[in-house]
Scaffold this motif. Structure first.
Motif, PDB file in Angstrom:
ATOM      1  N   GLY A 388       0.814  -1.207   0.000  1.00 36.06           N
ATOM      2  CA  GLY A 388       0.000   0.000   0.000  1.00 36.06           C
ATOM      3  C   GLY A 388       0.846   1.254   0.000  1.00 36.06           C
ATOM      4  O   GLY A 388       0.543   2.229  -0.705  1.00 36.06           O
ATOM      5  N   ALA A 389       1.927   1.259   0.788  1.00 36.43           N
ATOM      6  CA  ALA A 389       2.807   2.428   0.843  1.00 36.43           C
ATOM      7  C   ALA A 389       3.490   2.668  -0.493  1.00 36.43           C
ATOM      8  O   ALA A 389       3.621   3.820  -0.939  1.00 36.43           O
ATOM      9  CB  ALA A 389       3.852   2.239   1.940  1.00 36.43           C
ATOM     10  N   MET A 390       3.924   1.604  -1.161  1.00 35.92           N
ATOM     11  CA  MET A 390       4.583   1.763  -2.456  1.00 35.92           C
ATOM     12  C   MET A 390       3.587   2.262  -3.506  1.00 35.92           C
ATOM     13  O   MET A 390       3.930   3.099  -4.358  1.00 35.92           O
ATOM     14  CB  MET A 390       5.220   0.442  -2.886  1.00 35.92           C
ATOM     15  CG  MET A 390       6.288  -0.060  -1.927  1.00 35.92           C
ATOM     16  SD  MET A 390       7.177  -1.516  -2.505  1.00 35.92           S
ATOM     17  CE  MET A 390       8.244  -0.791  -3.752  1.00 35.92           C
ATOM     18  N   LEU A 391       2.370   1.760  -3.434  1.00 38.83           N
ATOM     19  CA  LEU A 391       1.334   2.259  -4.345  1.00 38.83           C
ATOM     20  C   LEU A 391       1.013   3.716  -4.033  1.00 38.83           C
ATOM     21  O   LEU A 391       0.767   4.523  -4.943  1.00 38.83           O
ATOM     22  CB  LEU A 391       0.078   1.397  -4.208  1.00 38.83           C
ATOM     23  CG  LEU A 391      -0.979   1.542  -5.312  1.00 38.83           C
ATOM     24  CD1 LEU A 391      -0.386   1.245  -6.675  1.00 38.83           C
ATOM     25  CD2 LEU A 391      -2.151   0.606  -5.039  1.00 38.83           C
ATOM     26  N   GLY A 392       1.053   4.077  -2.752  1.00 43.00           N
ATOM     27  CA  GLY A 392       0.863   5.467  -2.366  1.00 43.00           C
ATOM     28  C   GLY A 392       1.950   6.370  -2.924  1.00 43.00           C
ATOM     29  O   GLY A 392       1.684   7.518  -3.313  1.00 43.00           O
ATOM     30  N   ALA A 393       3.200   5.864  -2.977  1.00 51.13           N
ATOM     31  CA  ALA A 393       4.291   6.641  -3.560  1.00 51.13           C
ATOM     32  C   ALA A 393       4.048   6.898  -5.044  1.00 51.13           C
ATOM     33  O   ALA A 393       4.296   7.999  -5.553  1.00 51.13           O
ATOM     34  CB  ALA A 393       5.621   5.907  -3.362  1.00 51.13           C
ATOM     35  N   VAL A 394       3.544   5.882  -5.750  1.00 50.18           N
ATOM     36  CA  VAL A 394       3.226   6.052  -7.174  1.00 50.18           C
ATOM     37  C   VAL A 394       2.103   7.069  -7.341  1.00 50.18           C
ATOM     38  O   VAL A 394       2.137   7.910  -8.253  1.00 50.18           O
ATOM     39  CB  VAL A 394       2.833   4.695  -7.800  1.00 50.18           C
ATOM     40  CG1 VAL A 394       2.370   4.888  -9.241  1.00 50.18           C
ATOM     41  CG2 VAL A 394       4.005   3.728  -7.749  1.00 50.18           C
ATOM     42  N   LEU A 395       1.111   7.018  -6.447  1.00 50.74           N
ATOM     43  CA  LEU A 395      -0.004   7.964  -6.534  1.00 50.74           C
ATOM     44  C   LEU A 395       0.479   9.391  -6.319  1.00 50.74           C
ATOM     45  O   LEU A 395       0.091  10.312  -7.056  1.00 50.74           O
ATOM     46  CB  LEU A 395      -1.074   7.585  -5.504  1.00 50.74           C
ATOM     47  CG  LEU A 395      -2.429   8.289  -5.633  1.00 50.74           C
ATOM     48  CD1 LEU A 395      -3.538   7.377  -5.126  1.00 50.74           C
ATOM     49  CD2 LEU A 395      -2.457   9.602  -4.859  1.00 50.74           C
ATOM     50  N   MET A 396       1.340   9.593  -5.310  1.00 49.33           N
ATOM     51  CA  MET A 396       1.858  10.937  -5.049  1.00 49.33           C
ATOM     52  C   MET A 396       2.677  11.447  -6.222  1.00 49.33           C
ATOM     53  O   MET A 396       2.558  12.603  -6.629  1.00 49.33           O
ATOM     54  CB  MET A 396       2.720  10.920  -3.779  1.00 49.33           C
ATOM     55  CG  MET A 396       1.966  10.590  -2.507  1.00 49.33           C
ATOM     56  SD  MET A 396       0.650  11.758  -2.138  1.00 49.33           S
ATOM     57  CE  MET A 396       1.580  13.260  -1.942  1.00 49.33           C
ATOM     58  N   GLN A 397       3.516  10.593  -6.797  1.00 53.99           N
ATOM     59  CA  GLN A 397       4.322  11.008  -7.940  1.00 53.99           C
ATOM     60  C   GLN A 397       3.455  11.244  -9.167  1.00 53.99           C
ATOM     61  O   GLN A 397       3.764  12.115  -9.998  1.00 53.99           O
ATOM     62  CB  GLN A 397       5.386   9.949  -8.243  1.00 53.99           C
ATOM     63  CG  GLN A 397       6.403  10.368  -9.302  1.00 53.99           C
ATOM     64  CD  GLN A 397       7.164  11.619  -8.921  1.00 53.99           C
ATOM     65  OE1 GLN A 397       7.689  11.731  -7.809  1.00 53.99           O
ATOM     66  NE2 GLN A 397       7.222  12.581  -9.828  1.00 53.99           N
ATOM     67  N   SER A 398       2.360  10.502  -9.285  1.00 54.10           N
ATOM     68  CA  SER A 398       1.440  10.712 -10.400  1.00 54.10           C
ATOM     69  C   SER A 398       0.824  12.101 -10.329  1.00 54.10           C
ATOM     70  O   SER A 398       0.674  12.782 -11.361  1.00 54.10           O
ATOM     71  CB  SER A 398       0.335   9.649 -10.384  1.00 54.10           C
ATOM     72  OG  SER A 398       0.861   8.355 -10.569  1.00 54.10           O
ATOM     73  N   LEU A 399       0.462  12.533  -9.120  1.00 51.68           N
ATOM     74  CA  LEU A 399      -0.069  13.880  -8.958  1.00 51.68           C
ATOM     75  C   LEU A 399       0.953  14.922  -9.391  1.00 51.68           C
ATOM     76  O   LEU A 399       0.625  15.870 -10.123  1.00 51.68           O
ATOM     77  CB  LEU A 399      -0.472  14.117  -7.502  1.00 51.68           C
ATOM     78  CG  LEU A 399      -1.721  13.396  -6.985  1.00 51.68           C
ATOM     79  CD1 LEU A 399      -1.880  13.638  -5.484  1.00 51.68           C
ATOM     80  CD2 LEU A 399      -2.958  13.874  -7.722  1.00 51.68           C
TER      81      LEU A 399
END
Length: 436
Positions: A388-399
């Motif tokens: 979940g944390a790694m997916l959260g990192a991708v989400l933040m970078q996507s923004l």
């Protein structure tokens, strides 16, 4: 035990009263919070793709997105353990900057005096030096927090200032460059990727590992007489997971080297550039580093005594201490691990920039905390996942990437990131209240 007898009559009766969606989620045992985050990520991608005129969901942008997410993703895996134990680490960005500067100075100025420029051991020794410094800083923080009783917020807030200043002090504000040629491979780029063939090989191996894990888990459930997932659910999970893996490999292989680099490549070989020459990047090395860290950290948190202790402390520190867990030593080890992972993030970041700068890692602590929280790690402690944390990192970078493509100013980007963090914490509060 057959599939027909895998569930008790009571379980089958309860399942018969569930709706199709609820029954699907129950049979597949999918995490609804993770599904929600995946859905949010897909919506963000689709929105940015439309607003950017079709630039976001391109192999080039997605490949760069994966590389840019790697450093934060690595550190977010450690932040999960910190937050699970009801602590916080505000210093990870400064530790990244300081250890990155140590790696830069070591390989660009110190070791060449003794080993000579181009020595194959320079980058290894520089990486080890940065790792040792990162773990030592984490040990210092952990000792002050666990054994001296100073709150983690205060210790790491002080560390944010101390290590940022120390990074400047090492070189008096100078930027250190360039990095060792082999070291630069850790940052991605045409040379810092494994190419098409090896990407497909790794993708196939990953699919085989997923299938083996599903089969092994089913075998273990039969052995201990645990309820079994229906065969269709096992097949669905295996098919979707392998499909996602192979799709990611296909995207990585769809991003070719620029024409100029291809020309220089063939010139170095003393050959003419073939007509329609196409050389794929493949999976970037920093992405492989992040995935390897994620796999190791998932194993540590779910399959080791240390991982069980971490979640026990986060769930109820007093009960964990009464159960005989050395909570202070576990806390110290968590911060040592966080420091080591910050130095791995520094390795990726410094290699990618081909320089060690004093601005390196600025505000990364907010991105790392936001990635962990958005990924489902509860600030109340006891709950969190590495994936979940790694997916959260991708989400933040996507923004961030999407706003850059749209030409959004940096101050507004920071506003959006701050709002995303607040909303994530609010949703976590609502979720815990509902299940409570």
């Amino acid at each position: 035990m057959s599939d027909a007898t895998a569930q008790t009559p009571v379980d089958r009766a309860r399942a018969s009263h569930l709706g199709p969606v609820a029954r699907f989620l129950k049979d597949t045992e999918l995490d609804t919070r993770m599904l929600g985050m995946v859905g949010a990520l897909l919506i963000i991608w689709a929105l940015f793709h439309v607003l950017s005129g079709g630039l976001f969901l391109t192999p080039r942008n997605l490949w760069n997105l994966s590389v840019q997410s790697s450093s934060v993703a690595v550190m977010a895996t450690g932040m999960v353990l910190v937050i699970v134990t009801r602590n916080i680490d505000l210093s990870v960005g400064s530790i990244l900057g300081f250890t990155g500067m140590i790696m830069g100075v070591t390989q660009a100025e110190l070791l060449p005096q003794y080993l000579g420029f181009g020595s194959p051991s320079i980058w290894i020794l520089a990486a080890i030096a940065g790792l040792i410094v990162g773990v030592a800083i984490g040990a210092l923080h952990g000792y002050v927090i666990a054994y001296l009783g100073v709150p983690a917020f205060i210790v790491t807030l002080g560390g944010l200032l101390v290590w940022r200043g120390a990074a400047w002090w090492v070189t008096s504000g100078r930027t250190v460059a360039p990095m060792d040629a082999t070291f630069r491979l850790m940052g991605g780029g045409p040379d810092g990727a494994i190419g098409s063939t090896w990407s497909w090989i790794i993708g196939i191996i990953a699919c085989a590992a997923i299938i083996w894990l599903l089969m092994n888990a089913r075998t273990q459930r039969k052995r201990f007489r645990f309820p079994l997932r229906p065969l269709w659910a096992e097949a669905f999970l295996g098919t979707v997971t392998c499909g996602v893996i192979l799709a990611c490999v296909w995207v990585a292989n769809s991003y070719p080297w620029p024409v100029g680099i291809v020309r220089r490549y063939y010139q170095a070989l003393g050959q003419e550039v073939p007509e329609g020459a196409y050389i794929a990047h493949g999976i970037a090395i920093p992405v492989l580093i992040a995935l390897a860290v994620g796999i190791v950290m998932t194993f540590v948190t779910t399959r080791t005594r240390f991982g069980r202790y971490v979640f026990a402390i986060g769930g109820n520190p007093e009960a964990a201490a009464l159960a005989g867990i050395n909570t202070r030593w576990v806390t110290m080890k968590i911060f040592m691990l966080m420091g080591g992972l910050a130095s791995v993030g520094a390795l990726i970041s410094t290699a990618r920039l081909n320089a060690a700068t004093n601005a390196q890692g600025t505000l990364d602590e907010l991105l790392v905390i936001a990635a962990a929280v958005i990924g489902g790690t509860s600030l109340s402690g006891g709950v969190g996942t590495i994936a979940g944390a790694m997916l959260g990192a991708v989400l933040m970078q996507s923004l961030a990437t999407g706003m850059i493509l749209l030409g959004v100013d940096t101050p507004l980007q920071n506003i959006v990131v701050g709002l995303a963090l607040v909303i994530a914490v609010w949703l976590d509060t609502v979720y815990r209240r509902r299940i409570g």
